[in-house]
Design a protein around this motif. Structure first.
Motif, PDB file in Angstrom:
ATOM      1  N   GLU A 200     -42.958  78.248  47.960  1.00 36.70           N
ATOM      2  CA  GLU A 200     -43.252  78.499  46.548  1.00 36.70           C
ATOM      3  C   GLU A 200     -43.270  79.984  46.226  1.00 36.70           C
ATOM      4  O   GLU A 200     -43.177  80.375  45.059  1.00 36.70           O
ATOM      5  N   THR A 201     -43.383  80.822  47.245  1.00 36.55           N
ATOM      6  CA  THR A 201     -43.499  82.255  47.006  1.00 36.55           C
ATOM      7  C   THR A 201     -42.180  82.999  47.175  1.00 36.55           C
ATOM      8  O   THR A 201     -42.121  84.206  46.977  1.00 36.55           O
ATOM      9  N   PHE A 202     -41.104  82.293  47.550  1.00 37.06           N
ATOM     10  CA  PHE A 202     -39.814  82.943  47.755  1.00 37.06           C
ATOM     11  C   PHE A 202     -38.808  82.478  46.713  1.00 37.06           C
ATOM     12  O   PHE A 202     -38.674  81.285  46.437  1.00 37.06           O
ATOM     13  N   GLU A 203     -38.078  83.445  46.132  1.00 33.52           N
ATOM     14  CA  GLU A 203     -37.056  83.121  45.144  1.00 33.52           C
ATOM     15  C   GLU A 203     -35.856  84.029  45.361  1.00 33.52           C
ATOM     16  O   GLU A 203     -35.994  85.252  45.470  1.00 33.52           O
ATOM     17  N   ALA A 204     -34.672  83.437  45.442  1.00 31.76           N
ATOM     18  CA  ALA A 204     -33.437  84.200  45.603  1.00 31.76           C
ATOM     19  C   ALA A 204     -32.597  84.053  44.340  1.00 31.76           C
ATOM     20  O   ALA A 204     -32.360  82.940  43.865  1.00 31.76           O
ATOM     21  N   ILE A 205     -32.140  85.185  43.800  1.00 27.74           N
ATOM     22  CA  ILE A 205     -31.391  85.201  42.551  1.00 27.74           C
ATOM     23  C   ILE A 205     -30.027  85.833  42.809  1.00 27.74           C
ATOM     24  O   ILE A 205     -29.936  86.977  43.276  1.00 27.74           O
ATOM     25  N   ASN A 206     -28.954  85.085  42.506  1.00 29.69           N
ATOM     26  CA  ASN A 206     -27.601  85.590  42.705  1.00 29.69           C
ATOM     27  C   ASN A 206     -27.223  86.558  41.587  1.00 29.69           C
ATOM     28  O   ASN A 206     -27.493  86.302  40.410  1.00 29.69           O
ATOM     29  N   VAL A 207     -26.576  87.663  41.976  1.00 27.29           N
ATOM     30  CA  VAL A 207     -26.071  88.622  41.002  1.00 27.29           C
ATOM     31  C   VAL A 207     -24.595  88.834  41.318  1.00 27.29           C
ATOM     32  O   VAL A 207     -24.249  89.451  42.319  1.00 27.29           O
TER      33      VAL A 207
END
Length: 286
Positions: A200-207
């Motif tokens: 719940e504490t990790f988020e990966a965002i593609n750019v």
């Protein structure tokens, strides 16, 4: 600090343990992960550090060697025989000469990408300690990397999960690549970050680039601006750390976008200076 300013007097023999491509064959980028072993007790390297590679120089130009810096791409380990093993991430590069217009192979990257297991090469360092783990166990980490700039973050996140089980802060990763195939360690070939997707504490965002076929630059605005209010709120908190890795142009691109988030370039530079003075904005750029 420029390359010529690094002390390269202490040198070590490094042996290639493995050398594998980690981008898909259809990707336009060839990136290789190279496992390296050093049999010298004086070589002590940690997550967040760089080391130098002394590739063969051009004798015609009077060059003994060609120095390039690389990041530690995994948590180093000591083997049973006392050797130190670590990982590096290398993109095969070429460049176009500004004067002649001719295309040339990158010296260090091609030298490294062509090495085979059991071959040796010379390294120096290690240097620095770019990314320290926050003291607070609930701090927020904003990690912004482009291309092989993901390598130190891969090691850093692994270190946090393995060595700081008490760490419960958010980790937000902005990862840039021209296409989805270029998102290193987050593709079908090799996806190390999948270990943390359920957290719940990790988020990966593609750019990604908006028009990769036209070689447009990576569109940081499309990833950051829709979350501008949240990003600004995080930047104002005393327990947010921002770590940046990749090619130097990423700095200007992000300053432009963050200027929009803050309403003006001046307001953003004021806040960024405060983060830097608190050691909460750290750049590892090349």
């Amino acid at each position: 600090m420029q390359l010529k300013d690094f002390d390269i007097s202490t040198r070590y023999a490094a042996r290639v343990v493995r050398n594998e491509r980690i981008t898909a064959p259809e990707s336009g980028q060839e990136v290789r992960e190279i496992g390296v072993e050093v049999d010298d007790p004086d070589f002590d390297v940690e997550v967040g550090q760089n080391f130098g590679v002394l590739a063969p120089g051009n004798p015609a130009l009077g060059q003994e060697h060609h120095l390039r810096l690389y990041s530690i791409a995994d948590v180093p380990r000591i083997n049973g025989d006392g050797t130190t093993e670590f990982t590096m991430c290398v993109r095969r590069c070429d460049y176009i000469d500004d004067f002649s217009g001719e295309r040339y192979k990158g010296v260090a990257s091609n030298f490294l990408c062509d090495l085979t297991p059991n071959q040796t090469f010379t390294i120096t360092g290690p240097y620095g300690h770019a990314f320290d783990a926050p003291r607070e166990n609930n701090a927020t980490l904003v990690l912004i990397g482009m291309g092989t700039g993901i390598a130190p973050f891969r090691a850093f996140v692994k270190y946090l999960h393995a060595s700081r089980p008490e760490y419960v802060g958010r980790v937000i990763l902005f990862h840039g690549g021209r296409t989805g195939l270029d998102l290193l360690y987050r593709n079908d070939k090799k996806d190390d970050f999948a270990l943390y997707y359920d957290s719940e504490t990790f988020e990966a965002i593609n750019v990604l680039s908006s028009r990769p076929a036209l070689s447009d630059s990576i569109d940081w605005g499309s990833a950051i601006l829709p979350r501008g209010e949240e990003i600004r709120r995080l930047m104002e908190q005393d327990d947010t750390y921002v770590y940046l890795a990749g090619l130097t142009p990423i700095r200007n691109d992000l300053d432009t976008v963050m200027g929009e988030v803050y309403g003006s370039a001046e307001a953003w530079q004021d806040r960024k200076s405060e983060l830097e003075s608190d050691d909460r904005w750290v750049e590892l750029l090349y």
